[in-house]
Design a protein around this motif. Structure first.
Motif, PDB file in Angstrom:
ATOM      1  N   VAL A   2      -1.596  -3.389   4.810  1.00 24.50           N
ATOM      2  CA  VAL A   2      -2.850  -3.953   4.296  1.00 24.50           C
ATOM      3  C   VAL A   2      -2.797  -5.477   4.304  1.00 24.50           C
ATOM      4  O   VAL A   2      -3.770  -6.146   4.664  1.00 24.50           O
ATOM      5  CB  VAL A   2      -3.132  -3.438   2.873  1.00 24.50           C
ATOM      6  CG1 VAL A   2      -4.363  -4.121   2.278  1.00 24.50           C
ATOM      7  CG2 VAL A   2      -3.350  -1.931   2.883  1.00 24.50           C
ATOM      8  N   ASN A  62      -2.571   1.769  -1.409  1.00 26.49           N
ATOM      9  CA  ASN A  62      -3.641   1.021  -0.769  1.00 26.49           C
ATOM     10  C   ASN A  62      -4.761   0.666  -1.732  1.00 26.49           C
ATOM     11  O   ASN A  62      -5.411  -0.370  -1.585  1.00 26.49           O
ATOM     12  CB  ASN A  62      -4.167   1.815   0.433  1.00 26.49           C
ATOM     13  CG  ASN A  62      -3.156   1.846   1.558  1.00 26.49           C
ATOM     14  OD1 ASN A  62      -2.730   0.816   2.038  1.00 26.49           O
ATOM     15  ND2 ASN A  62      -2.731   3.032   1.959  1.00 26.49           N
ATOM     16  N   GLY A 113      -7.695  -1.638   2.194  1.00 25.91           N
ATOM     17  CA  GLY A 113      -7.065  -0.905   1.111  1.00 25.91           C
ATOM     18  C   GLY A 113      -7.747   0.433   0.894  1.00 25.91           C
ATOM     19  O   GLY A 113      -7.098   1.482   0.801  1.00 25.91           O
ATOM     20  N   TRP A 152      -7.148   2.774   4.183  1.00 24.64           N
ATOM     21  CA  TRP A 152      -5.873   3.469   4.273  1.00 24.64           C
ATOM     22  C   TRP A 152      -5.740   4.527   3.184  1.00 24.64           C
ATOM     23  O   TRP A 152      -5.185   5.609   3.410  1.00 24.64           O
ATOM     24  CB  TRP A 152      -4.713   2.471   4.186  1.00 24.64           C
ATOM     25  CG  TRP A 152      -4.533   1.654   5.423  1.00 24.64           C
ATOM     26  CD1 TRP A 152      -4.782   0.314   5.568  1.00 24.64           C
ATOM     27  CD2 TRP A 152      -4.067   2.098   6.706  1.00 24.64           C
ATOM     28  NE1 TRP A 152      -4.507  -0.085   6.855  1.00 24.64           N
ATOM     29  CE2 TRP A 152      -4.073   0.983   7.571  1.00 24.64           C
ATOM     30  CE3 TRP A 152      -3.660   3.337   7.202  1.00 24.64           C
ATOM     31  CZ2 TRP A 152      -3.661   1.061   8.899  1.00 24.64           C
ATOM     32  CZ3 TRP A 152      -3.258   3.422   8.531  1.00 24.64           C
ATOM     33  CH2 TRP A 152      -3.262   2.299   9.358  1.00 24.64           C
TER      34      TRP A 152
END
Length: 416
Positions: free
Chosen positions: A124, A70, A353, A356
């Motif tokens: 994402v 991520n 990003g 996560w």
């Protein structure tokens, strides 16, 4: 003419979103199937019993891979553009095929980690596609479908193991290979149909206005940290309930069918998503709903554990209620960044990003501690820690901004 072009672009965007959705469902099915087949996989690689920590090492590696993936997702998107970034993710997802046939547990684990890099990037990359192609008033619907994708994959797996468990367990390599091979089809369709687009434009403000927001901004943004740390507590509650716990019930609460518990959580979770989406289409304040559903889902999880040893039928009811409540809050929670001002596809990619990565890092740390407690102090102590760790969600929900502030008294509103 312009209207026809716009309609064609919108249709192409919806097709891209469908491919991403199906790819993430496949990733979820791969993850949960691998977790469900852990006893068979461990037996194939080890001659005798292993510690809970070793049994869960694949799950740890998967979640740690999600942390790195991520962080990398936005960088790859900026460098390659949406089409090639997703292509990269889908190629990595195909390592799920390679993993199955590596004759070494640690090689298998590394290949599953690479698979996870791809799956984590896909979730994402859903956000910039939603931001670019979905109307503002319908984003909650698109995000609800995206949030339920993992749950849908887990539900299908639970259903399959409930009715065809013996068949699926007969040869774990064949089961995982057949499942993983679908990723090849998704890669081919994506290559033929996907297009690139400008990820810097704020689609709600205008085609010529760009939003500048980088990793440095995200790291200094309190919202990103509150949003991510809170979700780490939720992940600890949710992911354990459909991966590790169902396989452990056979040992610690043999009267309960772990696959049925998983099925109740995921199945009623799909129904909860519908309710959460309907609430999201209104202007109801978000924070009270997020907080009180959090309280109820934690209580429901505790009830599931308590009843598992004494009253299996009540454990199933508690698991279903917990799954339903979890997914009332899930689409609302995941839509919060989309409801905030000055959002572009690229900014959303960076935020999600970071989100996560941080949340899965928190989940992984909590999961490792839980496994150590299970191995050294037993089932009851591990269950208590599971509930205690999930309280992190409630702590940080209270720190989030209210994205529908006109529904709240001024004293409850936090600045965005």
């Amino acid at each position: 003419m312009a209207q026809n072009v716009q309609k064609k672009q919108s249709s192409r965007g919806m097709l891209m979103l469908v491919i991403l959705w199906l790819a993430y469902v496949l990733f979820a099915m791969n993850w949960v199937t691998g977790s469900t087949l852990t006893p068979e996989i461990i037996k194939a690689f080890f001659k005798g019993p292993v510690s809970p920590l070793t049994m869960q090492v694949v799950n740890y590696s998967i979640t740690l891979a999600r942390v790195f993936a991520n962080f990398l997702a936005a960088f790859i998107l900026i460098k390659l553009g949406p089409k090639h970034a997703v292509t990269t993710a889908l190629v990595l997802l195909m390592f799920s095929i390679i993993a199955v046939w590596i004759p070494n547990y640690w090689g298998y684990t590394v290949a599953r980690m690479i698979m996870t890099l791809g799956g984590s990037m896909i979730i994402v990359y859903m956000n910039p596609v939603v931001a670019r192609y979905v109307r503002t008033d319908r984003k909650i619907i698109a995000n609800a479908l995206n949030t339920v994708s993992y749950n849908f994959g887990a539900f299908v797996v639970a259903l399959a193991f409930l009715f065809a468990g013996k068949f699926l367990r007969f040869d774990w390599q064949i089961t995982l290979t057949v499942l993983a091979s679908v990723s090849i089809l998704y890669l081919l369709i994506w290559q033929l149909e996907a297009v690139n687009f400008n990820t810097k434009q704020d689609v709600d403000v205008g085609a010529h206005e760009e939003v500048h927001y980088g990793y440095r901004d995200a790291i200094r943004d309190p919202f990103v940290w509150h949003y991510s740390l809170g979700f780490g507590g939720f992940l600890f509650l949710y992911v354990l309930s459909i991966t590790s716990l169902p396989s452990l019930f056979a040992t610690y609460a043999p009267r309960v069918n772990g696959s049925l518990i998983e099925l109740m959580v995921t199945g009623f979770g799909i129904l909860g998503t519908v309710v959460g989406t309907m609430i999201g289409l209104t202007n109801h304040a978000r924070k009270p709903i997020l907080f009180w559903t959090g309280v109820l889902m934690i209580l429901g999880s505790a009830a599931t554990l308590i009843f598992a040893a004494k009253a299996p039928s009540l454990a199933y009811v508690a698991a279903g209620a917990t799954g339903f409540i979890m997914f009332i809050m899930y689409p609302l929670y995941m839509n919060l960044p989309h409801e905030m001002p000055d959002m572009s596809p690229e900014k959303l990619t960076i935020i999600f990003g970071m989100f996560w990565a941080i949340s899965y890092f928190v989940y992984t740390i909590l999961n490792i501690i839980w496994s150590v407690i299970l191995g050294n102090l037993g089932w009851t102590a591990a269950g208590e820690f599971w509930i205690f760790g999930s309280l992190l969600y409630l702590v940080f929900v209270l720190q989030l901004p209210e994205t529908k502030p006109h529904e709240l008294p001024k004293s409850m509103i936090k600045p965005v």
